[in-house]
Design a protein around this motif. Structure first.
Motif, mmCIF file in Angstrom:
data_model
loop_
_atom_site.group_PDB
_atom_site.id
_atom_site.type_symbol
_atom_site.label_atom_id
_atom_site.label_comp_id
_atom_site.label_asym_id
_atom_site.label_seq_id
_atom_site.Cartn_x
_atom_site.Cartn_y
_atom_site.Cartn_z
ATOM 1 N N THR A 147 0.875 -1.383 0.082
ATOM 2 C CA THR A 147 -0.011 0.169 0.069
ATOM 3 C C THR A 147 0.963 1.281 0.136
ATOM 4 O OG1 THR A 147 -1.984 -1.155 1.052
ATOM 5 C CG2 THR A 147 -1.850 1.416 1.115
ATOM 6 N N LYS A 148 1.882 1.092 0.531
ATOM 7 C CA LYS A 148 2.952 2.187 0.583
ATOM 8 C C LYS A 148 3.374 2.599 -0.815
ATOM 9 C CE LYS A 148 3.975 1.407 5.690
ATOM 10 N NZ LYS A 148 5.113 1.200 6.247
ATOM 11 N N LEU A 149 3.624 1.620 -1.511
ATOM 12 C CA LEU A 149 4.245 1.818 -2.827
ATOM 13 C C LEU A 149 3.312 1.988 -4.000
ATOM 14 C CD1 LEU A 149 6.616 -1.385 -2.601
ATOM 15 C CD2 LEU A 149 7.164 0.933 -1.822
ATOM 16 N N VAL A 150 1.986 1.689 -3.857
ATOM 17 C CA VAL A 150 0.932 1.955 -5.016
ATOM 18 C C VAL A 150 0.385 3.413 -4.964
ATOM 19 C CG1 VAL A 150 0.545 -0.386 -5.428
ATOM 20 C CG2 VAL A 150 -0.834 1.015 -3.928
ATOM 21 N N PRO A 151 -0.008 4.082 -5.993
ATOM 22 C CA PRO A 151 -0.501 5.450 -5.990
ATOM 23 C C PRO A 151 -1.983 5.124 -4.788
ATOM 24 C CG PRO A 151 -0.123 4.747 -8.130
ATOM 25 C CD PRO A 151 0.299 3.463 -7.245
ATOM 26 N N HIS A 165 -5.936 0.237 2.646
ATOM 27 C CA HIS A 165 -4.841 -0.529 2.118
ATOM 28 C C HIS A 165 -5.341 -0.811 0.662
ATOM 29 C CE1 HIS A 165 -7.803 -3.885 2.641
ATOM 30 N NE2 HIS A 165 -8.005 -3.858 3.986
ATOM 31 N N ILE A 166 -4.415 -1.611 -0.243
ATOM 32 C CA ILE A 166 -4.467 -1.924 -1.556
ATOM 33 C C ILE A 166 -6.022 -2.666 -1.729
ATOM 34 C CG2 ILE A 166 -3.294 -4.078 -1.404
ATOM 35 C CD1 ILE A 166 -2.440 -3.451 -4.270
ATOM 36 N N HIS A 167 -6.845 -2.280 -2.837
ATOM 37 C CA HIS A 167 -7.900 -3.331 -3.141
ATOM 38 C C HIS A 167 -7.751 -4.735 -2.897
ATOM 39 C CE1 HIS A 167 -10.824 -0.228 -4.642
ATOM 40 N NE2 HIS A 167 -9.718 0.763 -4.590
ATOM 41 N N GLU A 168 -8.455 -5.414 -2.393
ATOM 42 C CA GLU A 168 -8.531 -6.949 -2.129
ATOM 43 C C GLU A 168 -8.118 -7.503 -3.464
ATOM 44 O OE1 GLU A 168 -8.251 -10.678 -0.003
ATOM 45 O OE2 GLU A 168 -7.991 -8.786 0.639
ATOM 46 N N GLN A 169 -9.040 -7.564 -4.246
ATOM 47 C CA GLN A 169 -8.855 -8.246 -5.591
ATOM 48 C C GLN A 169 -7.634 -7.743 -6.563
ATOM 49 O OE1 GLN A 169 -10.485 -10.857 -6.052
ATOM 50 N NE2 GLN A 169 -10.803 -11.299 -8.337
ATOM 51 N N LEU A 170 -7.318 -6.659 -6.297
ATOM 52 C CA LEU A 170 -6.237 -6.162 -7.033
ATOM 53 C C LEU A 170 -5.060 -6.919 -6.469
ATOM 54 C CD1 LEU A 170 -4.553 -4.308 -9.058
ATOM 55 C CD2 LEU A 170 -5.166 -2.245 -7.404
#
Length: 373
Positions: A147-151, A165-170
């Motif tokens: 999550t810290k690395l993605v837009p 946090h990053i989308h689960e399915q993504l």
């Protein structure tokens, strides 16, 4: 043109899924051509093997190096043959942006908010996952790191976690593309880089993905593009226009056209009589067919097998999904409760109870109680 009825098709599928127990080598079971979905807490994959292998001894996939667990089709955890996983990974990259949208279950507004095409979203996440997961990490640790690395647009606020946090399915779809597997038999879900980490694919392997569709048709055919698309998490148009195999034969099922690979026509025309009783776990490969109306014609009965959450197991008896089964345990006692949806005879009930003993052995219990309702 070959004319078929429902009973003939089900008999073919039961044979193609190895439920006759003629194969004692799990690596040669055809269900691993697609992968066997797992649910660690319920030993789903091991129970699927117990329904197919002739041995009475439980077979574990957890420490078997011939198999690797990964988030693959639809982002669900599947065991695959280890030797085939590297070639499968490029086939897990969607064919185009529309395909990516479907597999992410995103609306266009979410991609618009991300500010990049859907496939770029997925590849951006895969590159971040590869950078973040360099050693064994729990899913939560990996999610926090990536999550810290993605837009920021690729993350969301999660109420249950009380965190962004990053989308689960993504995350699930990006993980295998990044060369990362799931550690089998571990709770909570734990990620680990593959030993021989392949490069992140930059383009879909259309030929390999078409083979996945062909494998679906071999196991769950005869079928249509929409049904194969449902297994992939894709769209009917994508499968029909981009991924449909060329070496197919048209047949008629109750007067309606369906398709099967040419190399399976002889088996489809003359399948063995399915005079068996088996207990199929939730998410068993046989239950992954997308034409559920064919598997279970009665609408009320279908609702008993496929629920929003907590599916039961399925009791397969003499060619029909004849009932459901559930388990519970207390101390050393293991209980299997059967619910008949179609009437069973004394012999079928006795065979079902023998199968329940296999389930108990896989789950590690010796004291079994069977209840019929």
């Amino acid at each position: 043109m070959l004319e078929l009825d429902r009973e003939q098709v089900l008999a073919y599928r039961i044979a193609s899924h190895g439920l006759s127990r003629e194969q004692d080598d799990p690596t040669k079971l055809a269900v691993f051509d697609l992968g066997v979905q797992d649910a660690t807490a319920r030993a789903a994959a091991e129970l699927a093997l117990a329904a197919r292998l002739p041995t009475d001894r439980p077979v574990s996939l957890v420490d078997d190096e011939r198999f690797t667990l990964a988030w693959s089709h639809r982002g669900a955890p599947h065991y695959h043959r280890t030797e085939e996983l590297a070639s499968l990974i490029p086939a897990l990259l969607p064919a185009d942006d529309a395909d990516t949208l479907a597999r992410l279950s995103w609306q266009r507004k979410e991609v618009t908010g991300a500010g990049m095409p859907a496939t770029d979203v997925l590849l951006t996440a895969a590159r971040a996952m590869r950078k973040a997961v360099r050693t064994t990490m729990t899913k939560g640790e990996a999610s926090a790191a990536v999550t810290k690395l993605v837009p920021a647009a690729l993350s969301r606020w999660c109420r249950p976690c009380q965190a962004t946090h990053i989308h689960e399915q993504l995350m699930r779809l990006a993980t295998p593309l990044a060369g990362i597997r799931l550690v089998a038999g571990v709770t909570p879900a734990t990620l680990e880089p593959l030993a021989d980490r392949p490069r992140i694919p930059v383009a879909t392997d259309i030929e390999r993905t078409t083979r996945v569709v062909a494998d679906y048709l071999r196991l769950h055919g005869p079928a249509l593009p929409a049904e194969a698309a449902g297994f992939l998490g894709s769209t009917r148009a994508t499968v029909a226009e981009r991924l449909w195999p060329s070496d197919l034969v048209e047949v008629r099922l109750d007067g309606k056209k369906r398709y099967i690979p040419a190399d399976r026509v002889a088996e489809l025309a003359n399948p063995p009589t399915p005079d068996i009783v088996r207990l199929l776990p939730p998410w068993d490969p046989f239950l992954q067919a997308r034409d559920r109306e064919l598997l279970v014609p009665d609408k009320a009965h279908r609702k008993e097998f496929w629920k929003v959450i907590a599916n039961p197991g399925a009791l397969l008896a003499h060619g029909e999904l004849a009932g459901t089964w559930r388990t519970k345990s207390a101390g050393r006692r293991f209980e299997v409760t059967f619910t008949e949806l179609l009437r069973l005879g004394t012999a079928a009930r006795a065979a079902a109870e023998e199968e329940a003993a296999r389930v108990a052995a896989v789950r590690g219990y010796a004291d079994l109680r069977v209840v019929w309702s």
